[in-house]
Design an enzyme around this catalytic site. Structure first.
Site, PDB file in Angstrom:
ATOM      1  N   ARG A 113       0.579  15.084  12.524  1.00  0.00           N
ATOM      2  CA  ARG A 113       0.995  14.860  11.133  1.00  0.00           C
ATOM      3  C   ARG A 113       1.099  16.154  10.318  1.00  0.00           C
ATOM      4  O   ARG A 113       0.388  16.350   9.323  1.00  0.00           O
ATOM      5  CB  ARG A 113       0.059  13.849  10.461  1.00  0.00           C
ATOM      6  CG  ARG A 113      -0.080  12.580  11.266  1.00  0.00           C
ATOM      7  CD  ARG A 113      -0.768  11.485  10.519  1.00  0.00           C
ATOM      8  NE  ARG A 113       0.134  10.765   9.627  1.00  0.00           N
ATOM      9  CZ  ARG A 113      -0.215   9.687   8.958  1.00  0.00           C
ATOM     10  NH1 ARG A 113      -1.423   9.218   9.055  1.00  0.00           N
ATOM     11  NH2 ARG A 113       0.646   9.081   8.184  1.00  0.00           N
ATOM     12  N   PRO A 114       1.994  17.047  10.721  1.00  0.00           N
ATOM     13  CA  PRO A 114       2.189  18.277   9.943  1.00  0.00           C
ATOM     14  C   PRO A 114       2.816  17.963   8.585  1.00  0.00           C
ATOM     15  O   PRO A 114       3.344  16.870   8.379  1.00  0.00           O
ATOM     16  CB  PRO A 114       3.162  19.092  10.804  1.00  0.00           C
ATOM     17  CG  PRO A 114       3.883  18.089  11.632  1.00  0.00           C
ATOM     18  CD  PRO A 114       2.931  16.935  11.850  1.00  0.00           C
ATOM     19  N   ILE A 115       2.754  18.933   7.649  1.00  0.00           N
ATOM     20  CA  ILE A 115       3.401  18.724   6.340  1.00  0.00           C
ATOM     21  C   ILE A 115       4.413  19.836   6.060  1.00  0.00           C
ATOM     22  O   ILE A 115       4.717  20.128   4.913  1.00  0.00           O
ATOM     23  CB  ILE A 115       2.370  18.621   5.200  1.00  0.00           C
ATOM     24  CG1 ILE A 115       1.454  19.840   5.178  1.00  0.00           C
ATOM     25  CG2 ILE A 115       1.550  17.343   5.292  1.00  0.00           C
ATOM     26  CD1 ILE A 115       0.690  19.960   3.885  1.00  0.00           C
ATOM     27  N   ASP A 116       4.920  20.435   7.147  1.00  0.00           N
ATOM     28  CA  ASP A 116       5.857  21.554   6.969  1.00  0.00           C
ATOM     29  C   ASP A 116       7.097  21.154   6.159  1.00  0.00           C
ATOM     30  O   ASP A 116       7.623  21.961   5.384  1.00  0.00           O
ATOM     31  CB  ASP A 116       6.274  22.106   8.351  1.00  0.00           C
ATOM     32  CG  ASP A 116       6.881  21.030   9.231  1.00  0.00           C
ATOM     33  OD1 ASP A 116       6.198  20.004   9.465  1.00  0.00           O
ATOM     34  OD2 ASP A 116       8.035  21.172   9.661  1.00  0.00           O
ATOM     35  N   GLN A 117       7.557  19.915   6.303  1.00  0.00           N
ATOM     36  CA  GLN A 117       8.774  19.511   5.578  1.00  0.00           C
ATOM     37  C   GLN A 117       8.505  19.345   4.078  1.00  0.00           C
ATOM     38  O   GLN A 117       9.369  19.630   3.259  1.00  0.00           O
ATOM     39  CB  GLN A 117       9.356  18.221   6.171  1.00  0.00           C
ATOM     40  CG  GLN A 117       9.799  18.352   7.617  1.00  0.00           C
ATOM     41  CD  GLN A 117      10.817  19.477   7.806  1.00  0.00           C
ATOM     42  OE1 GLN A 117      11.875  19.496   7.183  1.00  0.00           O
ATOM     43  NE2 GLN A 117      10.490  20.435   8.669  1.00  0.00           N
ATOM     44  N   CYS A 162      -5.401   8.868   9.166  1.00  0.00           N
ATOM     45  CA  CYS A 162      -5.623   8.237  10.457  1.00  0.00           C
ATOM     46  C   CYS A 162      -5.276   9.178  11.603  1.00  0.00           C
ATOM     47  O   CYS A 162      -4.345   9.974  11.506  1.00  0.00           O
ATOM     48  CB  CYS A 162      -4.745   6.991  10.573  1.00  0.00           C
ATOM     49  SG  CYS A 162      -5.396   5.585   9.695  1.00  0.00           S
ATOM     50  N   ILE A 170       7.603   7.865  16.682  1.00  0.00           N
ATOM     51  CA  ILE A 170       7.305   8.507  15.390  1.00  0.00           C
ATOM     52  C   ILE A 170       6.009   9.319  15.459  1.00  0.00           C
ATOM     53  O   ILE A 170       5.969  10.465  15.004  1.00  0.00           O
ATOM     54  CB  ILE A 170       7.200   7.461  14.247  1.00  0.00           C
ATOM     55  CG1 ILE A 170       8.409   6.522  14.248  1.00  0.00           C
ATOM     56  CG2 ILE A 170       7.012   8.157  12.887  1.00  0.00           C
ATOM     57  CD1 ILE A 170       9.729   7.125  13.816  1.00  0.00           C
ATOM     58  N   ARG A 175      -8.814  -0.065   4.495  1.00  0.00           N
ATOM     59  CA  ARG A 175      -8.021   0.993   3.862  1.00  0.00           C
ATOM     60  C   ARG A 175      -6.659   0.461   3.439  1.00  0.00           C
ATOM     61  O   ARG A 175      -6.111   0.898   2.426  1.00  0.00           O
ATOM     62  CB  ARG A 175      -7.802   2.156   4.857  1.00  0.00           C
ATOM     63  CG  ARG A 175      -9.022   3.013   5.053  1.00  0.00           C
ATOM     64  CD  ARG A 175      -8.676   4.239   5.836  1.00  0.00           C
ATOM     65  NE  ARG A 175      -7.445   4.835   5.307  1.00  0.00           N
ATOM     66  CZ  ARG A 175      -6.723   5.743   5.915  1.00  0.00           C
ATOM     67  NH1 ARG A 175      -7.097   6.189   7.089  1.00  0.00           N
ATOM     68  NH2 ARG A 175      -5.633   6.210   5.370  1.00  0.00           N
ATOM     69  N   LYS A 231       0.845  -1.217   0.000  1.00  0.00           N
ATOM     70  CA  LYS A 231       0.000   0.000   0.000  1.00  0.00           C
ATOM     71  C   LYS A 231       0.867   1.249   0.000  1.00  0.00           C
ATOM     72  O   LYS A 231       0.647   2.176  -0.783  1.00  0.00           O
ATOM     73  CB  LYS A 231      -0.895   0.022   1.241  1.00  0.00           C
ATOM     74  CG  LYS A 231      -1.523   1.389   1.511  1.00  0.00           C
ATOM     75  CD  LYS A 231      -2.330   1.430   2.771  1.00  0.00           C
ATOM     76  CE  LYS A 231      -1.686   2.105   3.945  1.00  0.00           C
ATOM     77  NZ  LYS A 231      -1.544   3.556   3.887  1.00  0.00           N
ATOM     78  N   ASN A 232       1.863   1.278   0.876  1.00  0.00           N
ATOM     79  CA  ASN A 232       2.639   2.510   1.018  1.00  0.00           C
ATOM     80  C   ASN A 232       3.543   2.782  -0.181  1.00  0.00           C
ATOM     81  O   ASN A 232       4.057   3.885  -0.333  1.00  0.00           O
ATOM     82  CB  ASN A 232       3.472   2.473   2.312  1.00  0.00           C
ATOM     83  CG  ASN A 232       2.597   2.738   3.528  1.00  0.00           C
ATOM     84  OD1 ASN A 232       1.434   3.101   3.389  1.00  0.00           O
ATOM     85  ND2 ASN A 232       3.151   2.553   4.716  1.00  0.00           N
ATOM     86  N   ASP A 257       4.436   1.260  12.063  1.00  0.00           N
ATOM     87  CA  ASP A 257       3.215   0.597  11.590  1.00  0.00           C
ATOM     88  C   ASP A 257       3.074  -0.824  12.134  1.00  0.00           C
ATOM     89  O   ASP A 257       2.003  -1.417  12.039  1.00  0.00           O
ATOM     90  CB  ASP A 257       3.193   0.545  10.052  1.00  0.00           C
ATOM     91  CG  ASP A 257       2.881   1.909   9.438  1.00  0.00           C
ATOM     92  OD1 ASP A 257       2.581   2.848  10.195  1.00  0.00           O
ATOM     93  OD2 ASP A 257       2.945   2.026   8.206  1.00  0.00           O
TER      94      ASP A 257
END
Ligand code: UD1
Length: 419
Positions: free
Chosen positions: A120-124, A115, A326, A397, A22-23, A304
């Site tokens: 879960r920021p997306i700054d990077q 999830c 994480i 999912r 999936k990933n 995970d």
């Protein structure tokens, strides 16, 4: 609405093929947006996340055709998403940003969902785009990135992020000049994406190490690609085999991706043997030893697999300490398994001390995210009586036919529908 009814399992026995990852498939599907030619992806797993991404790609003007278990994507008429509902459903939808920016010079999407395992920021991701020369705005729950031209440069991430590494690889594949990502993620699906991009004519070197070089190319062509086996499905089934004291052979997997887990299962007292592309897990009836788990980026113990593994630890002898480093909120499944008789003391949101109990008993529990759902299925296999798992949609999912696969090994799991 549905729930799973999971009965205490006899030892799981037999052979089971592993689905593709999936990933890996999600970023590779996004990578298909980098060309106007056909991209054929073989053996695509049947997952709701894949369906959601198909709908999102279609709303970006990409034609999506299913041919058996292959997907054929063509992004000849690429545009920004017209229907944004699918972006909100899934965290991985943020990975369309890089290709949209690269191909259209402008990307506009709402902030992605996903999830509930932490902030879960997306700054990077956004930092990477800015380094490549994009003007990026994040306002009112939306992201807008614009760049007449993307120019290769050094991108040094402040933390190791799989998603940000992937997004910058996607944006940089067609940038002018060379991009060097420092502090890159080393996960198997980062390597698989690099191999896929290279099969389209890109030049990506160093994936699998923490420095990735991307030599931008003007033109990427179509490709035919088969995604790697799913590391997390492999691990989840390995843990299920051990949890039921079974004897299961997993076929079509990559044992080297599983080393952190295999080492812990061996430390606990299970037997794990491997060949080129199979892994055999044999459980013990003599009782497992408790072990400590600390999640880390690859090749460390994967976050995970923390939830399925900490579930197994609830009946291991002695004390186990689980440290989730994480994501800040990924121990909620242990509260649920507490309702099944587990003894868990939470030091904080990210650290739990587990005192092994002789057995769990069935109870109604609720999945709060994808891997928590799988963890509860394992708890149900271990527990006396019947465990009802609510919100099993999370499991669909990211696991292809998990209940069918477990049932083919001897488990008894029913999906029951109710109004
Ligand atoms: C991916 C996987 C997910 C896995 C995770 C960690 C996919 C589709 N999902 O998620 O299954 O659990 O890697 O192996 O591949 N972070 C920031 N800023 C950012 C990005 C991330 O601070 O811009 C932080 C996150 O909050 C988290 C850590 O970095 O604490 C790791 O996140 P990341 O590796 O980005 O995870 P995902 O790519 O979302």
């Amino acid at each position: 609405m549905a729930h799973y009814a999971v009965r205490e399992s006899p030892p799981l026995r037999g052979e089971i093929p592993i689905s593709t990852s999936k990933n890996a498939v999600l970023p590779i599907m996004c990578g298909a947006l980098l060309t106007g030619e056909d991209v054929r992806i073989e053996r695509v797993p049947e997952l709701t996340d894949v369906k959601t991404l198909c709908a999102l790609l279609a709303s970006c003007g990409c034609s999506v055709k299913k041919e058996g278990d292959a997907l054929v994507l063509n992004a000849g008429a690429l545009q920004n998403p017209q229907d944004e509902e699918d972006v909100r459903k899934m965290r991985a939808s943020v990975l369309v940003l890089g290709p949209l920016l690269s191909r259209l010079g402008e990307a506009r999407i709402p902030l992605p969902g996903g999830c509930a395992i932490g902030q879960r920021p997306i700054d990077q991701h956004l930092k990477g785009f800015r380094m490549l020369g994009a003007n990026v705005e994040q306002m009112g729950g939306r992201i807008k990135a614009k760049a007449d031209v993307l120019t290769g440069t050094d991108v040094v991430f402040d933390c190791v992020s799989v998603g940000a590494t992937i997004n910058v690889m996607l944006a940089a594949a067609k940038a002018h000049g060379t991009t060097i990502i420092y502090n890159a993620a080393k996960e198997p699906h980062v390597v698989d994406l690099a191999n896929f991009l290279n099969s389209m004519g890109a030049r990506v070197k160093g994936a699998g190490t923490d420095v990735i070089r991307i030599f931008g190319r003007d033109y990427l062509h179509g490709a035919n690609y088969t995604v790697i086996p799913d590391q997390i499905e492999t691990g989840t089934l390995m843990i299920a085999a051990a949890a039921t004291h079974g004897d299961v052979e997993l076929t079509g997997c990559i044992p080297t991706h599983m080393e952190a887990l295999s080492a812990k299962l061996l430390e606990m007292g299970a037997r794990v043997t491997e060949s080129d592309d199979t892994l055999r897990v044999r459980g013990t009836l003599c009782g497992y030893r408790g072990v400590n788990i600390k999640t880390q980026v690859y090749p460390g113990f994967p976050t995970d697999l923390q939830q399925p593994m900490s579930t197994l630890l609830t009946t291991a002898m002695g004390q186990s300490i689980v440290r989730e480093t994480i994501f800040e909120s990924r121990l909620k499944h242990l509260t649920e398994i507490g309702h099944m008789g587990a003894h868990v003391q939470f030091v904080d949101n990210a650290t739990a001390i587990i005192e092994g109990v002789p057995e769990l008993y069935g109870a109604p529990v609720t999945a709060t995210d994808l891997r928590a759902g799988a963890a509860l299925v394992i708890a149900g296999l271990m527990a006396r009586g019947v465990t009802e798992i609510y919100e099993p949609e999370y499991i669909d999912r990211g696991y292809e036919h998990l209940e069918d696969k477990l049932c083919s090994l001897g488990a008894e799991i029913r999906r029951e529908k109710f109004e």
